[in-house]
Design an enzyme around this catalytic site. Structure first.
Site, PDB file in Angstrom:
ATOM      1  N   CYS A   1       0.828  -1.219   0.000  1.00  0.00           N
ATOM      2  CA  CYS A   1       0.000   0.000   0.000  1.00  0.00           C
ATOM      3  C   CYS A   1       0.854   1.258   0.000  1.00  0.00           C
ATOM      4  O   CYS A   1       0.329   2.369  -0.118  1.00  0.00           O
ATOM      5  CB  CYS A   1      -0.924   0.006   1.216  1.00  0.00           C
ATOM      6  SG  CYS A   1      -1.931  -1.470   1.323  1.00  0.00           S
TER       7      CYS A   1
ATOM      8  N   CYS B   1     -13.111   0.587   8.357  1.00  0.00           N
ATOM      9  CA  CYS B   1     -12.228   0.099   7.286  1.00  0.00           C
ATOM     10  C   CYS B   1     -12.192   1.062   6.108  1.00  0.00           C
ATOM     11  O   CYS B   1     -13.214   1.659   5.753  1.00  0.00           O
ATOM     12  CB  CYS B   1     -12.744  -1.235   6.736  1.00  0.00           C
ATOM     13  SG  CYS B   1     -12.888  -2.541   7.951  1.00  0.00           S
ATOM     14  N   SER B   2     -11.040   1.155   5.455  1.00  0.00           N
ATOM     15  CA  SER B   2     -10.992   1.821   4.152  1.00  0.00           C
ATOM     16  C   SER B   2     -11.661   0.875   3.160  1.00  0.00           C
ATOM     17  O   SER B   2     -11.713  -0.332   3.383  1.00  0.00           O
ATOM     18  CB  SER B   2      -9.549   2.106   3.743  1.00  0.00           C
ATOM     19  OG  SER B   2      -8.823   0.899   3.636  1.00  0.00           O
TER      20      SER B   2
ATOM     21  N   ILE C   1     -12.603  -0.754  -0.862  1.00  0.00           N
ATOM     22  CA  ILE C   1     -11.922  -1.289  -2.058  1.00  0.00           C
ATOM     23  C   ILE C   1     -12.221  -0.301  -3.193  1.00  0.00           C
ATOM     24  O   ILE C   1     -13.385   0.064  -3.400  1.00  0.00           O
ATOM     25  CB  ILE C   1     -12.433  -2.711  -2.325  1.00  0.00           C
ATOM     26  CG1 ILE C   1     -11.866  -3.621  -1.214  1.00  0.00           C
ATOM     27  CG2 ILE C   1     -12.057  -3.211  -3.706  1.00  0.00           C
ATOM     28  CD1 ILE C   1     -12.534  -4.941  -1.083  1.00  0.00           C
TER      29      ILE C   1
ATOM     30  N   LYS D   1     -10.010   6.333   4.357  1.00  0.00           N
ATOM     31  CA  LYS D   1     -11.347   5.931   4.819  1.00  0.00           C
ATOM     32  C   LYS D   1     -12.464   6.559   3.986  1.00  0.00           C
ATOM     33  O   LYS D   1     -13.382   5.866   3.571  1.00  0.00           O
ATOM     34  CB  LYS D   1     -11.500   6.341   6.307  1.00  0.00           C
ATOM     35  CG  LYS D   1     -12.876   6.112   6.867  1.00  0.00           C
ATOM     36  CD  LYS D   1     -13.130   4.636   7.065  1.00  0.00           C
ATOM     37  CE  LYS D   1     -14.578   4.242   6.997  1.00  0.00           C
ATOM     38  NZ  LYS D   1     -15.172   4.183   5.667  1.00  0.00           N
TER      39      LYS D   1
ATOM     40  N   HIS E   1      -9.157   4.006  -1.154  1.00  0.00           N
ATOM     41  CA  HIS E   1      -7.782   3.512  -1.029  1.00  0.00           C
ATOM     42  C   HIS E   1      -7.432   2.567  -2.187  1.00  0.00           C
ATOM     43  O   HIS E   1      -7.357   1.349  -2.001  1.00  0.00           O
ATOM     44  CB  HIS E   1      -7.647   2.820   0.336  1.00  0.00           C
ATOM     45  CG  HIS E   1      -6.286   2.320   0.677  1.00  0.00           C
ATOM     46  ND1 HIS E   1      -5.120   2.845   0.154  1.00  0.00           N
ATOM     47  CD2 HIS E   1      -5.893   1.319   1.521  1.00  0.00           C
ATOM     48  CE1 HIS E   1      -4.078   2.193   0.645  1.00  0.00           C
ATOM     49  NE2 HIS E   1      -4.520   1.253   1.472  1.00  0.00           N
TER      50      HIS E   1
HETATM   51  N1  COA Z   1     -16.566   2.130   4.378  1.00  0.00           N
HETATM   52  C1  COA Z   1     -17.833   2.584   4.210  1.00  0.00           C
HETATM   53  N2  COA Z   1     -18.756   1.949   3.481  1.00  0.00           N
HETATM   54  C2  COA Z   1     -18.376   0.814   2.859  1.00  0.00           C
HETATM   55  C3  COA Z   1     -17.078   0.290   2.974  1.00  0.00           C
HETATM   56  C4  COA Z   1     -16.158   0.996   3.769  1.00  0.00           C
HETATM   57  N3  COA Z   1     -14.925   0.545   3.918  1.00  0.00           N
HETATM   58  N4  COA Z   1     -16.982  -0.838   2.242  1.00  0.00           N
HETATM   59  C5  COA Z   1     -18.199  -1.015   1.685  1.00  0.00           C
HETATM   60  N5  COA Z   1     -19.021  -0.027   2.054  1.00  0.00           N
HETATM   61  C6  COA Z   1     -20.431   0.133   1.716  1.00  0.00           C
HETATM   62  C7  COA Z   1     -20.697   0.005   0.234  1.00  0.00           C
HETATM   63  O1  COA Z   1     -20.677   1.278  -0.375  1.00  0.00           O
HETATM   64  C8  COA Z   1     -22.066  -0.632   0.205  1.00  0.00           C
HETATM   65  O2  COA Z   1     -23.019   0.391   0.458  1.00  0.00           O
HETATM   66  P1  COA Z   1     -24.467   0.350  -0.275  1.00  0.00           P
HETATM   67  O3  COA Z   1     -25.109  -0.925   0.209  1.00  0.00           O
HETATM   68  O4  COA Z   1     -25.124   1.597   0.211  1.00  0.00           O
HETATM   69  O5  COA Z   1     -24.162   0.332  -1.734  1.00  0.00           O
HETATM   70  C9  COA Z   1     -22.063  -1.529   1.423  1.00  0.00           C
HETATM   71  O6  COA Z   1     -21.105  -0.973   2.325  1.00  0.00           O
HETATM   72  C10 COA Z   1     -21.707  -2.971   1.101  1.00  0.00           C
HETATM   73  O7  COA Z   1     -20.562  -2.945   0.275  1.00  0.00           O
HETATM   74  P2  COA Z   1     -19.768  -4.245  -0.123  1.00  0.00           P
HETATM   75  O8  COA Z   1     -18.893  -3.879  -1.291  1.00  0.00           O
HETATM   76  O9  COA Z   1     -20.710  -5.391  -0.296  1.00  0.00           O
HETATM   77  O10 COA Z   1     -18.861  -4.474   1.149  1.00  0.00           O
HETATM   78  P3  COA Z   1     -18.007  -5.721   1.449  1.00  0.00           P
HETATM   79  O11 COA Z   1     -18.578  -6.388   2.651  1.00  0.00           O
HETATM   80  O12 COA Z   1     -17.828  -6.547   0.208  1.00  0.00           O
HETATM   81  O13 COA Z   1     -16.580  -5.094   1.826  1.00  0.00           O
HETATM   82  C11 COA Z   1     -14.971  -4.548   3.505  1.00  0.00           C
HETATM   83  C12 COA Z   1     -16.414  -4.356   3.016  1.00  0.00           C
HETATM   84  C13 COA Z   1     -14.780  -3.689   4.748  1.00  0.00           C
HETATM   85  C14 COA Z   1     -14.717  -6.013   3.848  1.00  0.00           C
HETATM   86  C15 COA Z   1     -13.985  -4.091   2.384  1.00  0.00           C
HETATM   87  O14 COA Z   1     -14.219  -2.754   2.057  1.00  0.00           O
HETATM   88  C16 COA Z   1     -12.525  -4.275   2.801  1.00  0.00           C
HETATM   89  O15 COA Z   1     -11.981  -5.377   2.727  1.00  0.00           O
HETATM   90  N6  COA Z   1     -11.862  -3.192   3.228  1.00  0.00           N
HETATM   91  C17 COA Z   1     -10.470  -3.244   3.670  1.00  0.00           C
HETATM   92  C18 COA Z   1      -9.553  -3.050   2.504  1.00  0.00           C
HETATM   93  C19 COA Z   1      -8.127  -3.271   2.912  1.00  0.00           C
HETATM   94  O16 COA Z   1      -7.790  -4.180   3.647  1.00  0.00           O
HETATM   95  N7  COA Z   1      -7.219  -2.437   2.391  1.00  0.00           N
HETATM   96  C20 COA Z   1      -5.813  -2.544   2.649  1.00  0.00           C
HETATM   97  C21 COA Z   1      -5.497  -1.987   3.970  1.00  0.00           C
HETATM   98  S1  COA Z   1      -3.868  -2.345   4.523  1.00  0.00           S
END
Ligand code: COA
Length: 390
Positions: free
Chosen positions: A85, A208-209, A211, A330, A334
Site C-alpha cells: 500500500c 475500514c478503508s 476497495i 477511509k 484507497h
Molecule cells: N466504508 C464505508 N462503506 C463501505 C465500505 C467501507 N470501507 N466498504 C463497503 N461499504 C459500503 C458500500 O458502499 C455498500 O453500500 P451500499 O449498500 O449503500 O451500496 C455496502 O457498504 C456494502 O458494500 P460491499 O462492497 O458489499 O462491502 P463488502 O462487505 O464486500 O466489503 C470490507 C467491506 C470492509 C470487507 C472491504 O471494504 C474491505 O476489505 N476493506 C479493507 C480493505 C483493505 O484491507 N485495504 C488494505 C489496507 S492495509
C-alpha cells in the site's frame, strides 16, 4: 542533492470505475498532471509508477512500460514501483531521488490500482500478500484482522475506545464530503460506525478503508527550473523511508509502527522542522486505528493520546493539526498503489490554496505518510510552499 518541487498534479475520481479501464485511469491522471503545468509528453524524461497487485486484480503486469505506452511517451525509462500500500509513496520517493541526484530534470510519478474487478474475498487475498504469507495469510489473517490485533493491544495499554476510533471515521467521512474526487459523499455518525457490522473485532465496516479504483500523478522538477515552469511549485523538503519486519510476530511493539517513527524522525531532521511546525498531514488511515497510530508515531500527539485527541476534535479541519483533509483512505478511498501519490496531490492543492471548501487556513508546511502492509514499509514526505513562512 538538488532541490525538487512538484509542478503539476492529476487525480481521477476514486470509487468503482466500471466504465474506465486501468489504462484509461492512469492516462487521465497523467494527462491532467502534464497539462496542469503546461508541459507536453516529450518534456517528461522518466516515469515511476506505483502499483501493488495489478496481476492479482486485473491480470496485468509490466506497468511501467504500460504507462509510457498509454501516455505516448516511449522510449523513456518507465519503472513500476511496488511496496504494497506504500507503492505510491515509494514511487514518489524514487522520482524525487532521480531528480535530486541530477539523473533527470523532469519526471512523472504515477500511482494506480483497479481493485473492484474481483470479489471482496479475492481482494482481501490480494491485499493479504502485503503481509507474511507463511505466518499470517496462510492461516487466514487478512489485513482487517492484523489491524484488529493492533487495535486490541492499543485499547488494552492506553484505554483507547471503539468510540475514539469511530471518531476518525466520522471526521474523514466529513472531510470527504468536501472532496469531489472522494469515493464516499455521506456523513456518518459515531452511532452509525458503532452499529456497523464487525469485520474483525473491534474493527467494524465503517472503521475500514474501502476497495477502490483510481489513479493519481504528479510531475516533479528540479526547483530552479520549476520556478520558471510553474507559478506556484511546492518544494519537497524531506523524503524518507524505513522498513520493519513483514509479520507482526517480528515486531518489538504492537502499539507503534517503528518504521513510521524512524522515517518521521529522519524527515524532521532533513527539513529542520518539528512536528509542531506541520500545518496539516495526510496519514495512512487504512483502518481507523492506523490513523491513531500515525498521529502518535509522527509526533503530533503523545503515545496513547491519539484516540482522545481525535475524540476532542484536535485533528478536524479547524483543529490543532488537520489530519486527512482529503477524506483520507477511509473517506476518499484507497486504490492501494495510487494512495501515496494522491496524498501528494492533496498536499500540493493545500499549499496552493486550491483545496476549496476543505482548505486549511495559512497552510505553509504539509506532511504525507504512506504505509505498506501492517507497517513493514513507511514513507514520509514534507512539503513547503515556496515563498511561504517557516
Ligand atoms: N466504508 C464505508 N462503506 C463501505 C465500505 C467501507 N470501507 N466498504 C463497503 N461499504 C459500503 C458500500 O458502499 C455498500 O453500500 P451500499 O449498500 O449503500 O451500496 C455496502 O457498504 C456494502 O458494500 P460491499 O462492497 O458489499 O462491502 P463488502 O462487505 O464486500 O466489503 C470490507 C467491506 C470492509 C470487507 C472491504 O471494504 C474491505 O476489505 N476493506 C479493507 C480493505 C483493505 O484491507 N485495504 C488494505 C489496507 S492495509
Amino acid at each position: 542533492m538538488r532541490s525538487v518541487s512538484i509542478i503539476g498534479v492529476g487525480l481521477t475520481s476514486f470509487g468503482e470505475h466500471w466504465g474506465k479501464s486501468f489504462r484509461e485511469l492512469i492516462a487521465e491522471a497523467g494527462i491532467l498532471a502534464i497539462a496542469g503545468c503546461n508541459l507536453e509528453g516529450k518534456d517528461i524524461e522518466a516515469i515511476y509508477g506505483g502499483c501493488m497487485a495489478s496481476g492479482r486484480f486485473i491480470g496485468q503486469e509490466h506497468i511501467g512500460a504500460l504507462i509510457a505506452d498509454q501516455l505516448g511517451v516511449t522510449p523513456i525509462p518507465a519503472t513500476r514501483v511496488e511496496a504494497a500500500c506504500a507503492s505510491g509513496g515509494v514511487a514518489l520517493r524514487s522520482g524525487y531521488l532521480a531528480v535530486a541526484s541530477g539523473a533527470h530534470d523532469i519526471v512523472a510519478v504515477g500511482g494506480i490500482e483497479k481493485m473492484t474487478e474481483v470479489s471482496t474475498e479475492q481482494a482481501g487475498f490480494a491485499l493479504g500478500g502485503a503481509g507474511d504469507q507463511e505466518t499470517e495469510l496462510f492461516h487466514g489473517a487478512t489485513f482487517p484482522s492484523l489491524y484488529a490485533l493492533m487495535a486490541r493491544k492499543h485499547m488494552k495499554e492506553f484505554g483507547t475506545t471503539e468510540e475514539q476510533m469511530a471518531a476518525c471515521a466520522v471526521k474523514n467521512h466529513k472531510n470527504a464530503l468536501l472532496n469531489p474526487n472522494a469515493q464516499f459523499h455521506r456523513e456518518v455518525s459515531i452511532e452509525d460506525v458503532m452499529k456497523s457490522g464487525y469485520v474483525a473485532s473491534p474493527l467494524k465496516l465503517l472503521d475500514c478503508s474501502p476497495i477502490t479504483d483510481g489513479a493519481a500523478a504528479v510531475i516533479l522538477c528540479e526547483t530552479k527550473k520549476a520556478r520558471k515552469l510553474c507559478k506556484n511549485p511546492v518544494e519537497i523538503i524531506a523524503s524518507t523511508q524505513a522498513s520493519d519486519s513483514l509479520a507482526l510476530t517480528g515486531r518489538k511493539s504492537l502499539t507503534e509502527m517503528l518504521a513510521t517513527k524512524i522515517a518521521a524522525k529522519q524527515a524532521y531532521e532533513h527539513a529542520k522542522l518539528k512536528p509542531k511546525d506541520i500545518d496539516f498531514a495526510e496519514v495512512h488511515d487504512c483502518f481507523t486505528i492506523a490513523e491513531i497510530f500515525a498521529i502518535e508515531d509522527l509526533g503530533f500527539f503523545k503515545k496513547g493520546e491519539g484516540g482522545k485527541a481525535t475524540e476532542a476534535g484536535k485533528t478536524g479541519l479547524n483543529g490543532e493539526i488537520p489530519i486527512n483533509t482529503s477524506g483520507g483512505l477511509k473517506g476518499k478511498g484507497h486504490p492501494v498503489g495510487a494512495t501515496g501519490v494522491a496524498q501528494a496531490v492533496e498536499a500540493f492543492l493545500q499549499l496552493n490554496n486550491a483545496a476549496e471548501k476543505r482548505q486549511v487556513k495559512n497552510a505553509n508546511i504539509g506532511l504525507t505518510h504512506n504505509v505498506g502492509g501492517s507497517g513493514a514499509t513507511a514513507v514520509v514526505h514534507i512539503y513547503k510552499k515556496i515563498g511561504g513562512k517557516k
